[in-house]
Design a protein around this motif. Sequence first.
Motif, short mmCIF file in Angstrom:
data_model
loop_
_atom_site.label_atom_id
_atom_site.label_comp_id
_atom_site.label_asym_id
_atom_site.label_seq_id
_atom_site.Cartn_x
_atom_site.Cartn_y
_atom_site.Cartn_z
N PRO A 34 0.79 -1.23 0.00
CA PRO A 34 0.00 0.00 0.00
C PRO A 34 0.83 1.28 0.00
CG PRO A 34 0.03 -0.98 2.19
CD PRO A 34 0.69 -1.96 1.28
N GLU A 35 2.13 1.15 0.20
CA GLU A 35 2.96 2.36 0.36
C GLU A 35 3.87 2.65 -0.82
OE1 GLU A 35 4.95 1.49 3.98
OE2 GLU A 35 3.13 1.53 5.18
N TRP A 52 -10.26 3.00 7.99
CA TRP A 52 -9.00 2.42 7.51
C TRP A 52 -8.20 1.90 8.71
CZ3 TRP A 52 -7.64 0.91 2.88
CH2 TRP A 52 -8.26 1.48 1.76
N ASN A 98 -4.56 0.22 9.99
CA ASN A 98 -3.15 0.07 9.64
C ASN A 98 -2.46 -0.78 10.70
OD1 ASN A 98 -2.59 2.29 7.33
ND2 ASN A 98 -4.06 3.11 8.82
N SER A 152 -5.55 3.85 13.46
CA SER A 152 -6.65 4.29 12.62
C SER A 152 -6.86 5.77 12.90
CB SER A 152 -7.92 3.51 12.92
OG SER A 152 -8.96 3.86 12.03
N ARG A 190 -1.76 -5.08 5.49
CA ARG A 190 -1.50 -4.27 6.68
C ARG A 190 -2.26 -2.95 6.64
NH1 ARG A 190 3.28 -3.77 3.75
NH2 ARG A 190 3.96 -1.63 3.28
N LYS A 191 -2.73 -2.54 5.47
CA LYS A 191 -3.65 -1.42 5.36
C LYS A 191 -4.91 -1.93 4.69
CE LYS A 191 -4.31 3.21 3.43
NZ LYS A 191 -3.74 4.31 2.61
#
Length: 820
Positions: free
Chosen positions: A77-78, A762, A764, A810, A784-785
């Motif tokens: 996601p990053e 969301w 995380n 979150s 992880r997200k």
Amino acid sequence: MLKKIKYITLLSLLFTSKLLLAQQSVRLNNNWEFLRQDLGGIWEAVRPVGLGNPEAVPIWQSVTLPHCVNALDAVDPEVNYYQGPSWYRTQLAINNPYQKGRTILHFEGAGQKTEVYVYTTKVAAHVGGYDEWTVDITDAVAEFEKTEVYKKQFKGKIPVSIRTDNSRDLEMIPSDLSDFNVYGGIYRYLNLVYAPALSVDKLFAKAEVDAQGKLGKLNVHAQFYNPKGIDKATIQLQLLDPSGKLLAKSNKKLDALSGNLDLWTFELKKPQLWSTDKPAQYTVQYEVISSAGNAKGEEKVGFRHIDFIEKGPFNLNGKRLLLRGTHRHEDHAGVGSAMTEPMIRQEMQMMKDMGVNFIRLGHYQQSRIVLNLCDSLGILVWEEIPWCRGGLGGEVYKQQARRMLTNMVEQHYNHPSIVIWGLGNENDWPGDFPEFDKEKIRTFMKELNDLSHKIDPARYTAIRRCDFCSDIVDVYSPSIWAGWYRGAYTDYKKATEEEFAKVKRFLHVEWGGDSHALRHSENPDKALSKIKTGGSADERAGDASLYGGAARISKDGDWSESYIANLIDWHLKEQENMPWLSGTAYWPFKDFSTAIRPDNPVPYMNQKGVVERDFTKKESYYVFQSYWTEKPMVHIYGHTWPVRWGDEGEEKMVKVYSNCSEAEIFLNGKSFGSKKRNSQDYPAAGLRWNLPFLKGENTVNVIAKKGKETVTDEIKFNYQTEKWGKPNRLVLKKIAQQDDVATVEVKLYDDKNVQCLDAINWINFGLTGDGKLIDNQGTSSGSRKVQAYNGRAIIKVKLNKGTSIVSVRSDGLKTVFTEL
């Protein structure tokens, strides 16, 4: 340094020689090293470690093949997934059993541009990530074996280095605007093949039969690989029936071994027909006998008659067959596109078990393993080249499309499952070039259409969603996304009838919608009240966005499994009353990764599948089973719905999906009666009950009957009557552990300690310590997200037999921790 030699890339050597590959081929799975970056040059891959070079820089890692460069970062996601050069290297012990035989590397698929080196000599290059290709390394090996480096540094082994590159390139197909990742790596099997100096390059076995199945005809022709110019050979051919019984044989002397040679024509009365229910396959065996030695091989063929009726349905062997289809992307949790044969077998069997008899392979030529399974399982195929989105490039671009179409048709020519060659997808989607000229696109589409029919006149051509080219191909599929990108799902039949009237032969591929696995809803159709109905149901630019524009379910719906089950249920019940319909294909079977959807509940995932990216079935899988399968089945909706909610004493609907004629439901041991199945009684074909749940734990059982057979199912859940407010805090706990893997769950509660069952915050996950999050899987429980589902989210942790601290963050809530 080796003297640079002339090299040959053999685009189709041995593609159809299955027996030869089995006897003389080895999968090169082990002993590979990998580097995810470019080198300064090939010398860096082979230079010795020693004086003057005490450390290996850069550092290579050990991998096995098949291997995808983007196995994990595709759904990180990053970051954006890596697009660029990578390197693989190994050392091979070459032991060719044939005197003066050929040593060949056979790539079943590598992406997207590939270069092959023997020591420092570049022996081949290939562009295209999905077709098969081969490299004859015989001469390069012979040259290297003369060197002192061969004996001293490599101790009698052959260093082979392979550079793959999936860098962005506007003059290459598919476009990076496509809704899937353009992966890098050697992500299909790579084989070391030994062949005699004369062998079959391509063998085409054309099996035909009339619509009544009375007379079958087999024609065999071939092209030979003959680098030494051998001028005489004998070819022996024989045909075996599906039980292995010898039916006929032929022996032919050959004086000319160039070009496309007609080898054998044979007629047989009343052949066993290949069908989706009984996929009977005959075997064509051959043996080429020459001074170079003997080359053996075999091909599977099927006798079947296909007919897409103009303005009508599809017929197989003279009878109407409603095509009940889905789609496949080459993509899986933890491996990206590098699916192993057991994974592929599991996936294809799951499709067949769901009732699929048709598949569109989107949007590129796929593994020979997939096609072989379609043949043996009885799944008809639309296979296409990756001319997907972006517009039309220049001559380099066009030449790749021509080459990939030729390779796809020739390499998969003999598969009885294939009925359609796809020429493109969404070619009305501009963006890669300053010019978007519809007439030029039409001209090139005509060229590809003619090329396909020239190579294979017996099969149909098709495209999806390019209305200005719909008259060129044999079969056309428009864009109809009723209930997702446009309109309501109740618009489906009307929209389909309107599109059917516009074209010669109609087949609807791509329909459905996204569902966030583990998310369920008590009122899934709520957003339909905002939707404009009765109009077009196509997908337009921007409809996939989660922001802006007109109201649409894709943006304003809840993305629950509950909604998609309703949408699918409606489509399937309608399809049963459309006698003119050739068929449809749901998009897709399995969730897959895509760079253009970073904001989805699982980032970088297209979540329209009926199974998750790791094969976990969603509820919608069973909706299809209830309409498409014969083996008795029953499934109560809600196996992954641990807490339902509502008022105390309120009756709540329970839906049962089954292909049985009747079912009886029980709540907490008490019968609430039997109901008969009626496919036109929506939803759940009439198998639905309104039940008065008790506050707290409830158990629902069902007993369903089909003839003399009985099947059952059970679910347990809690019923929550407390109302909740805004999420106020997070609670994190370990809920399970198996061996060295723990499962943790976070829940969202309001300020009165009531779980917020509609919360979609969301989440995380983080971790420090000895363990490792099992993340970047592209699943609801492996990211992880991730967006919460019904006020919770879960993830697994590999503990590595140590201690770890898991965190959950979150926005707007206090971060929480737990020790494992």
